[in-house]
Design an enzyme around this catalytic site. Structure first.
Site, short mmCIF file in Angstrom:
data_model
loop_
_atom_site.label_atom_id
_atom_site.label_comp_id
_atom_site.label_asym_id
_atom_site.label_seq_id
_atom_site.Cartn_x
_atom_site.Cartn_y
_atom_site.Cartn_z
N HIS A 135 19.86 6.44 -7.89
CA HIS A 135 18.80 7.45 -7.82
C HIS A 135 19.44 8.74 -7.30
O HIS A 135 19.43 9.01 -6.10
CB HIS A 135 17.67 7.00 -6.90
CG HIS A 135 16.72 8.14 -6.60
ND1 HIS A 135 15.91 8.68 -7.56
CD2 HIS A 135 16.50 8.86 -5.48
CE1 HIS A 135 15.23 9.68 -7.03
NE2 HIS A 135 15.58 9.82 -5.77
N GLY B 134 4.67 10.55 6.93
CA GLY B 134 5.32 11.59 6.11
C GLY B 134 4.51 11.91 4.86
O GLY B 134 3.41 11.39 4.66
N GLN B 135 5.11 12.78 4.05
CA GLN B 135 4.45 13.25 2.81
C GLN B 135 4.15 12.11 1.85
O GLN B 135 3.06 12.00 1.32
CB GLN B 135 5.42 14.11 2.02
CG GLN B 135 5.74 15.47 2.40
CD GLN B 135 6.20 16.12 1.09
OE1 GLN B 135 5.36 16.63 0.35
NE2 GLN B 135 7.49 16.04 0.80
N ASN C 216 21.60 7.61 7.93
CA ASN C 216 20.66 6.64 7.35
C ASN C 216 21.17 5.22 7.45
O ASN C 216 20.38 4.29 7.58
CB ASN C 216 20.32 7.04 5.92
CG ASN C 216 19.28 8.13 5.93
OD1 ASN C 216 18.18 7.92 6.41
ND2 ASN C 216 19.63 9.32 5.47
N ARG D 65 18.37 15.55 4.94
CA ARG D 65 19.62 16.29 5.13
C ARG D 65 19.33 17.57 5.92
O ARG D 65 18.51 18.39 5.50
CB ARG D 65 20.24 16.63 3.78
CG ARG D 65 21.67 17.14 3.93
CD ARG D 65 22.21 17.69 2.63
NE ARG D 65 22.43 16.64 1.66
CZ ARG D 65 23.57 16.49 0.97
NH1 ARG D 65 24.57 17.32 1.15
NH2 ARG D 65 23.68 15.53 0.07
N GLY E 24 7.98 5.41 7.81
CA GLY E 24 7.80 6.84 7.51
C GLY E 24 6.36 7.12 7.11
O GLY E 24 6.07 7.99 6.30
N GLY F 181 13.42 5.81 0.74
CA GLY F 181 14.14 6.85 1.48
C GLY F 181 15.57 6.98 0.98
O GLY F 181 16.23 5.98 0.69
N ASP G 245 12.33 8.17 -11.60
CA ASP G 245 13.21 8.70 -12.65
C ASP G 245 12.77 8.16 -14.02
O ASP G 245 12.75 8.88 -15.02
CB ASP G 245 14.66 8.30 -12.35
CG ASP G 245 15.03 8.67 -10.93
OD1 ASP G 245 15.03 9.86 -10.61
OD2 ASP G 245 15.29 7.76 -10.12
N GLN H 297 16.80 -1.57 10.61
CA GLN H 297 15.60 -2.08 9.93
C GLN H 297 15.91 -3.37 9.18
O GLN H 297 15.06 -4.26 9.09
CB GLN H 297 15.01 -1.00 9.03
CG GLN H 297 14.48 0.16 9.90
CD GLN H 297 13.73 1.23 9.15
OE1 GLN H 297 13.71 1.23 7.92
NE2 GLN H 297 13.14 2.16 9.87
P1 NAI Z 1 8.91 13.23 5.09
O1 NAI Z 1 9.98 13.90 5.90
O2 NAI Z 1 7.63 13.93 4.82
O3 NAI Z 1 8.53 11.85 5.81
C1 NAI Z 1 9.48 10.96 6.29
C2 NAI Z 1 8.87 10.27 7.50
O4 NAI Z 1 9.79 9.28 7.93
C3 NAI Z 1 8.66 11.23 8.69
O5 NAI Z 1 7.30 11.16 9.10
C4 NAI Z 1 9.60 10.69 9.76
O6 NAI Z 1 9.07 10.79 11.06
C5 NAI Z 1 9.75 9.23 9.32
N1 NAI Z 1 10.96 8.58 9.81
C6 NAI Z 1 12.19 9.10 10.00
N2 NAI Z 1 13.02 8.19 10.51
C7 NAI Z 1 12.31 7.06 10.66
C8 NAI Z 1 12.62 5.78 11.16
N3 NAI Z 1 13.83 5.48 11.63
N4 NAI Z 1 11.65 4.85 11.14
C9 NAI Z 1 10.41 5.14 10.69
N5 NAI Z 1 10.06 6.34 10.23
C10 NAI Z 1 10.99 7.29 10.20
O7 NAI Z 1 9.63 12.76 3.76
P2 NAI Z 1 8.96 12.25 2.40
O8 NAI Z 1 8.74 13.40 1.52
O9 NAI Z 1 7.83 11.34 2.72
O10 NAI Z 1 10.19 11.44 1.77
C11 NAI Z 1 10.65 10.24 2.40
C12 NAI Z 1 11.98 9.83 1.79
O11 NAI Z 1 11.82 9.49 0.42
C13 NAI Z 1 13.07 10.90 1.82
O12 NAI Z 1 14.29 10.28 2.18
C14 NAI Z 1 13.13 11.38 0.39
O13 NAI Z 1 14.40 11.89 0.07
C15 NAI Z 1 12.86 10.08 -0.34
N6 NAI Z 1 12.43 10.21 -1.74
C16 NAI Z 1 12.88 9.27 -2.62
C17 NAI Z 1 12.52 9.29 -3.93
C18 NAI Z 1 13.02 8.26 -4.90
O14 NAI Z 1 12.74 8.43 -6.10
N7 NAI Z 1 13.72 7.21 -4.51
C19 NAI Z 1 11.64 10.35 -4.44
C20 NAI Z 1 11.18 11.27 -3.44
C21 NAI Z 1 11.58 11.20 -2.13
#
Ligand code: NAI
Length: 326
Positions: free
Chosen positions: A187, A14-15, A105, A92, A11, A130, A159, A112
């Site tokens: 989480h 992503g952000q 997922n 989601r 990912g 993720g 957290d 993976q």
């Molecule tokens: P985002 O949507 O900006 O980036 C996710 C990236 O993953 C995208 O660029 C997408 O193309 C890529 N992606 C999707 N499926 C993939 C795959 N099969 N293989 C490789 N890349 C893939 O999301 P963001 O903001 O970067 O968040 C990523 C994840 O982290 C989300 O699931 C979010 O809920 C989770 N998260 C977890 C936290 C925690 O404390 N554990 C805190 C904040 C976010």
């Protein structure tokens, strides 16, 4: 100079990836004397934006960055990896039930897990970021039978850090002055941030904080912090999530500070009555590249109930995708 280690990030376009990669390349995760090769995985549609991120990484001329590779194939991105941060996940979508999200997922994290088993180094350390992070880590672990099951972890450090910040604000101290905080469980909104064993500026936290504030304000604020950030920012936490991922991996690799512990979601060994095998957040101390659960903490009835509620949610998540576990 040490030989470079390989850090895979999924990912990566992503952000979170955008906040994470530059800090890893700057040495904040593995230390100022450890060169890294970044191996970035993205889906085919995100390869172009990923190339932009790679161009920016090059433009930083990081002294510790020994190379960057990109791929849309997990086996390639995980080749000989020492550390793997599984950030990419399916968000989601509209009208999607929790169960649909778990299944979507599960498909990604099974594939993976298999790729890790095939391609990564046997000593690889894995962090699932993720969501649903704990159950995603469980799925990857079950699909990687040749790797050390203890090396599959999930992130509750955000957290933990959020809870530290709430306590520091309340008492008017620095987060550095707080020890012995634990986030237990999933989480998710059932997580239990526990101050029972916490010391703030050397004094027991339960003496400094009113029980009503802890139960009615502190715990729900930490549990709902992710939603509050989405509401304010219009996007989910990214820089703080990346920072927590760095903290998790750095402590695991380089150790927690003397006398301190942190929270990591790791495979339960049955400690504290939590079902063995669940990826559950516990208090841990790290040293020598390994983690150990903090054992023997007294658990009162209030804590026991909260710890059980978050374990029950993790059992439900596991049961919803059990048919996909090998
Ligand atoms: P985002 O949507 O900006 O980036 C996710 C990236 O993953 C995208 O660029 C997408 O193309 C890529 N992606 C999707 N499926 C993939 C795959 N099969 N293989 C490789 N890349 C893939 O999301 P963001 O903001 O970067 O968040 C990523 C994840 O982290 C989300 O699931 C979010 O809920 C989770 N998260 C977890 C936290 C925690 O404390 N554990 C805190 C904040 C976010």
């Amino acid at each position: 100079m040490k030989a470079p280690v390989r850090v895979s990030v999924t990912g990566a376009a992503g952000q979170i990836g955008y906040s994470l990669l530059f800090r890893i390349a700057a040495g904040e995760m593995l230390g100022p004397d450890q060169p890294v090769v970044l191996q970035l995985l993205e889906i085919p549609e995100a390869q172009e934006p990923l190339q932009g991120v790679v161009m920016e990484l090059e433009d930083c001329a990081f002294p510790l960055l020994a190379g960057v590779t990109t791929s849309d194939r997990a086996e390639e991105a995980f080749a000989d990896a020492d550390y793997v941060l599984l950030v990419g996940a399916k968000p989601r979508g509209p009208g999607m039930e929790r169960k649909d999200l778990l299944e979507a997922n599960a498909a990604i994290f099974s594939a993976q897990g298999q790729a890790l088993n095939q391609a990564a180094r046997p000593s690889v350390k894995v962090l699932a970021v993720g969501n649903p992070a704990n159950t995603n880590a469980l799925i990857a672990q079950h699909n990687a039978p040749d790797l050390d099951p203890r090396h599959f972890t999930a992130m509750t450090r955000l957290d933990h850090n959020r809870a530290l910040a709430q306590l520091a604000n309340r008492v008017g101290c620095h987060t550095r002055e707080i020890r012995g905080l634990t986030v237990w469980g999933n989480h998710s909104a059932t997580q239990y941030p526990d101050i029972s064993h916490c010391e703030i500026q050397g004094r027991p936290a339960p003496e400094l904080l009113e029980t009503e504030w802890v139960r009615e304000t502190f715990i729900p604020t930490v549990q709902q912090r992710g939603a509050a950030i989405i509401k304010a920012r219009g996007a989910s936490s990214a820089a703080s999530a990346a920072s927590a991922a760095i903290d998790h991996m750095r402590d695991w690799a380089l150790g927690t500070p003397e006398g301190a512990w942190t929270s990591m979601a790791v495979p339960s060994d049955g400690s504290y009555g939590i079902d063995a095998g669940l990826i559950y957040s516990f208090p841990v101390r790290c040293s020598g590249g390994d983690y150990r659960l903090v054992e023997g903490l007294a658990i009162d009835d209030f804590s026991r109930e909260r710890m059980e509620a978050t374990a029950a949610e993790l059992r439900e998540e596991r049961d919803a995708i059990r048919h996909l576990l090998p």
